[in-house]
Design an enzyme around this catalytic site. Structure first.
Site, mmCIF file in Angstrom:
data_model
loop_
_atom_site.group_PDB
_atom_site.id
_atom_site.type_symbol
_atom_site.label_atom_id
_atom_site.label_comp_id
_atom_site.label_asym_id
_atom_site.label_seq_id
_atom_site.Cartn_x
_atom_site.Cartn_y
_atom_site.Cartn_z
ATOM 1 N N MET A 1 0.506 -1.178 -0.035
ATOM 2 C CA MET A 1 0.435 -0.070 -0.077
ATOM 3 C C MET A 1 1.000 0.933 -0.411
ATOM 4 O O MET A 1 1.919 1.509 -0.960
ATOM 5 C CB MET A 1 -0.441 -0.118 1.153
ATOM 6 N N CYS A 2 0.196 2.009 1.228
ATOM 7 C CA CYS A 2 1.932 3.645 0.440
ATOM 8 C C CYS A 2 2.366 4.087 2.537
ATOM 9 O O CYS A 2 1.398 3.517 3.618
ATOM 10 C CB CYS A 2 0.874 4.544 0.737
ATOM 11 N N THR A 3 3.016 4.456 2.162
ATOM 12 C CA THR A 3 3.621 5.602 3.629
ATOM 13 C C THR A 3 3.584 7.115 3.351
ATOM 14 O O THR A 3 4.095 6.969 2.517
ATOM 15 C CB THR A 3 5.118 4.826 3.506
ATOM 16 N N ARG A 227 5.332 -1.088 8.332
ATOM 17 C CA ARG A 227 6.361 0.682 8.168
ATOM 18 C C ARG A 227 5.838 1.684 8.871
ATOM 19 O O ARG A 227 7.116 2.895 8.476
ATOM 20 C CB ARG A 227 5.142 0.464 6.403
#
Length: 321
Positions: A1-3, A227
């Site tokens: 996914m995203c950070t 994360r």
């Protein structure tokens, strides 16, 4: 996914950065949207018109949608996946602007001059359960907001309503909800950049084999929970910098710790999530740094007077070596 990570230099240059990690080919590129540009919303309502010009990562899917960006007032947003938690209105509200989740970044960047301004204006908006015609699903998202004054908040819309959280640690990833991540952070208070002291066990003195043991237990996998912890630790202890360029370089070093190569994170359907792009938004200098998976380094775009003079959409992407 995203950070996502916020960052501030010693001389108060403020930045918002993110990785875009996804398997579906989004085709996002840096795009400039002028003032007074009309968006026909994907939710099929009357649409909205940008009050402010902005620059961000977008795609034209029969209309422009954006995942992140910054505007001429120094306000920025980034949308991150929020599966199993996001919940939107089942029915449109005739007294409000009705948007689908994928509309919100463009709406926010085109309307709000600050985080406080966004919160005020968003009271007249409702996010509806509208299937995105590009991804073919109701896209579950939450958002990080930041402005050049240094204010940053997380926006989540769940079954219990609209929630704003102070982004105290300057980090956001994906599910679970932001409050859960903050509570989980308490379990990692042992992490430190310095080595731990030698320990005496009876007559035996335990001496570390070498440096780096202070961060032992720092999670290195690609889950959003890990994360989040890794991002908080690295952001908190990264060396201080001065100036816009040095700050941007420091943030890219942070983002490199979350780079997902193709093939190492496989979904149940066999598709590979990977870092399609990384971006750093300099809210002080109105600069947007963008790096695709295929690029060795980022390209820099500036929301300057020349660009702001344009009353046309400008697709700005240029490849770098």
């Amino acid at each position: 996914m995203c950070t996502s990570i916020t960052y501030q230099t010693e001389d108060n240059v403020r930045m918002l950065a993110r990785t875009m990690d996804f398997s579906f080919q989004l085709g996002a590129k840096p795009i400039y949207i002028p003032r007074n540009y009309h968006f026909a919303t994907l939710a099929g309502q009357s649409g909205f018109t940008s009050r402010l010009a902005f620059l961000g990562a977008g795609a034209n899917v029969g209309g422009y949608i954006f995942a992140d960006g910054l505007n001429e007032a120094g306000f920025s947003m980034a949308a991150l996946y929020f599966s199993e938690n996001a919940q939107y209105a089942d029915q449109p509200d005739p007294d409000k602007a009705n948007l689908e989740s994928a509309d919100l970044v463009a709406w926010g960047l085109g309307q709000a001059s600050s985080v406080a301004d966004f919160i005020d204006r968003f009271q007249k908006v409702v996010i509806v359960n509208q299937e995105n015609r590009f991804l073919k699903i109701v896209v579950p998202l939450h958002w990080v907001l930041a402005d050049k004054s240094g204010v940053s908040k997380v926006l989540e819309i769940t079954a219990t309503g609209v929630h704003y959280y102070d982004n105290q640690v300057g980090v956001m990833t994906n599910s679970p909800a932001y409050g859960w991540h903050m509570e989980n952070l308490r379990r990692y208070n042992h992490l430190q950049p310095q080595d731990h002291v030698d320990r005496q066990y009876g007559s035996f003195k335990a001496i570390a084999d070498g440096p780096g043991y202070g961060a032992m237990g720092l999670p290195g996998d690609y889950s959003s929970v890990s994360r989040f912890i890794r991002a908080v630790f690295l952001r908190n202890y990264i060396g201080k910098t001065t100036g816009c360029e040095a700050g941007a370089k420091a943030v890219f070093h942070l983002l490199n710790a979350f780079d997902i190569p193709k093939g190492v994170k496989i979904q149940a359907n066999g598709e590979s999530d990977y870092t399609q792009y990384k971006t750093v938004m300099d809210l002080t200098d109105s600069a947007y740094y963008f790096q695709l998976y295929e690029q060795f380094g980022p390209a820099k775009y500036v929301l300057d007077a020349h660009l702001l003079a344009s009353d046309q959409v400008v697709e700005l992407y240029k490849a770098t070596a």
